[in-house]
Motif scaffolding. Structure first.
Motif, PDB file in Angstrom:
ATOM      1  N   LYS A   1      -0.010 -63.564 -78.096  1.00 36.11           N
ATOM      2  CA  LYS A   1       1.192 -64.747 -78.553  1.00 36.11           C
ATOM      3  C   LYS A   1       0.644 -65.413 -79.948  1.00 36.11           C
ATOM      4  O   LYS A   1      -0.552 -65.716 -79.873  1.00 36.11           O
TER       5      LYS A   1
ATOM      6  N   SER B   1       6.016 -68.985 -77.181  1.00 40.14           N
ATOM      7  CA  SER B   1       6.637 -68.221 -75.823  1.00 40.14           C
ATOM      8  C   SER B   1       7.379 -67.312 -76.664  1.00 40.14           C
ATOM      9  O   SER B   1       7.190 -66.157 -75.810  1.00 40.14           O
TER      10      SER B   1
ATOM     11  N   ALA C   1       5.895 -62.988 -76.671  1.00 42.19           N
ATOM     12  CA  ALA C   1       5.171 -62.356 -76.271  1.00 42.19           C
ATOM     13  C   ALA C   1       4.701 -60.669 -77.321  1.00 42.19           C
ATOM     14  O   ALA C   1       5.639 -60.496 -78.088  1.00 42.19           O
TER      15      ALA C   1
ATOM     16  N   CYS D   1       5.077 -67.504 -71.892  1.00 45.51           N
ATOM     17  CA  CYS D   1       5.761 -66.294 -72.936  1.00 45.51           C
ATOM     18  C   CYS D   1       6.920 -66.224 -71.791  1.00 45.51           C
ATOM     19  O   CYS D   1       7.501 -65.425 -71.096  1.00 45.51           O
TER      20      CYS D   1
END
Length: 233
Positions: free
Chosen positions: A140, A144, A146, A184
Motif C-alpha cells: 500500500k 486505502s 492495495a 485497504c
C-alpha cells in the motif's frame, strides 16, 4: 485460517537475505525468524515495527520462529505467503466466495500448462473446470489502495499467460488477489513497478480471465477473507 498456537509479539530489528529477520521479543530475547515472503515487502520491513511470530514445535526446523504479522500505522498485515492458498481454499469450501461456489471438488497444487501448478482447481457440479491462481497482496503506497506486485515478477506474468491458455481450451480461469491488510478498500496493478506484469494482466482480462479481489479480517488469532474489493485501472 486460525493460528495453531498463540502468536508472540516482538520488535523488528532488520530483515535481510530475503528470508531472515532479526526480532527482539517482548521479554528482551533476540531471535532470528524465517520470513516466508520472497517479495520486496515495501513499507513493511522498517526497523522498529511491531511484529508477531509463530513458534514451531518441530525439532528439525533450524529456525523455529516464523514472521506472520506486522503492524503498520495501526493496521495489521499478513506477510506469510504460505497462507493465502489455504485461506482461499477454506473460504471456497465454506461457501464464502460466491463467485466460486457450486463445484463438487477442490484440489490444490495440480500440474497444468508449461511446468506450472495451479493453486486451486475446482471441478464437477456440471461446470467447466475452474483454474484459480492466488496472489498475496501486501503493498500500500496510497491511502486505502492495495497494489500488486511489490517487485518485478516474471513468474506472476507467466501465471497470467497460463490462465489465458486455460480459457482458450474452454475452461474457466480466475486470478484471485487476497489483500492481507486491514486498511485497504480498493486494488490496482502496480504498473510502474512491473510494466510487463501489467501488460499481461490487461491481456488476460481481454482473453476472458476473471479477476476476484478480497480483503482480509486479520487478528493475532486468525486470518480470513473479508469483503470483495473493487479493482481500479
Amino acid at each position: 485460517m486460525i493460528f495453531s498456537t498463540p502468536l508472540i509479539k516482538g520488535r523488528l530489528i532488520k530483515r535481510y537475505k530475503r528470508f531472515l529477520a532479526d526480532v527482539e521479543l517482548d521479554g528482551g530475547e533476540m531471535i532470528t525468524a524465517h520470513v516466508a515472503n520472497p517479495g520486496s515487502m515495501m513499507g513493511l520491513k522498517d526497523d522498529g515495527l511491531t511484529v508477531w511470530l509463530s513458534l514451531s514445535d518441530n525439532p528439525k526446523r533450524k529456525l523455529p520462529y516464523s514472521w506472520e504479522l506486522v503492524e503498520v500505522d495501526g493496521a495489521l498485515v499478513g506477510i506469510n505467503t504460505a497462507h493465502p492458498n489455504g485461506i482461499v481454499a477454506e473460504a471456497i469450501e465454506g461457501g464464502q466466495i460466491e463467485a466460486l461456489a457450486g463445484y463438487e471438488a477442490l484440489t490444490r497444487e495440480v500440474k497444468y500448462g508449461t511446468n506450472s501448478r495451479i493453486d486451486i482447481l475446482l471441478s464437477g457440479g456440471g461446470k467447466p473446470d475452474c483454474y484459480v491462481e492466488v496472489k498475496n497482496v501486501t503493498l500500500k503506497r496510497d491511502d486505502s489502495l492495495a497494489e500488486f506486485p511489490d517487485s518485478v515478477t516474471a513468474r506472476g506474468a507467466k501465471h497470467l499467460k497460463e490462465l489465458v491458455s486455460m480459457v482458450e481450451q474452454g475452461h474457466r480461469a480466475v486470478m484471485f488477489y487476497l489483500i492481507q491488510r486491514t486498511d485497504c478498500t480498493k486494488f490496482r496493478i502496480a504498473a510502474d513497478i512491473d510494466p510487463v506484469y501489467a501488460a499481461a494482466f490487461r491481456e488476460a482480462i481481454a482473453a476472458g480471465v476473471e479477476i476476484i479481489c478480497y480483503d482480509c479480517h486479520i487478528t493475532t488469532s486468525e486470518i480470513r477473507p473479508g469483503s470483495i474489493i473493487p479493482v481500479i485501472p
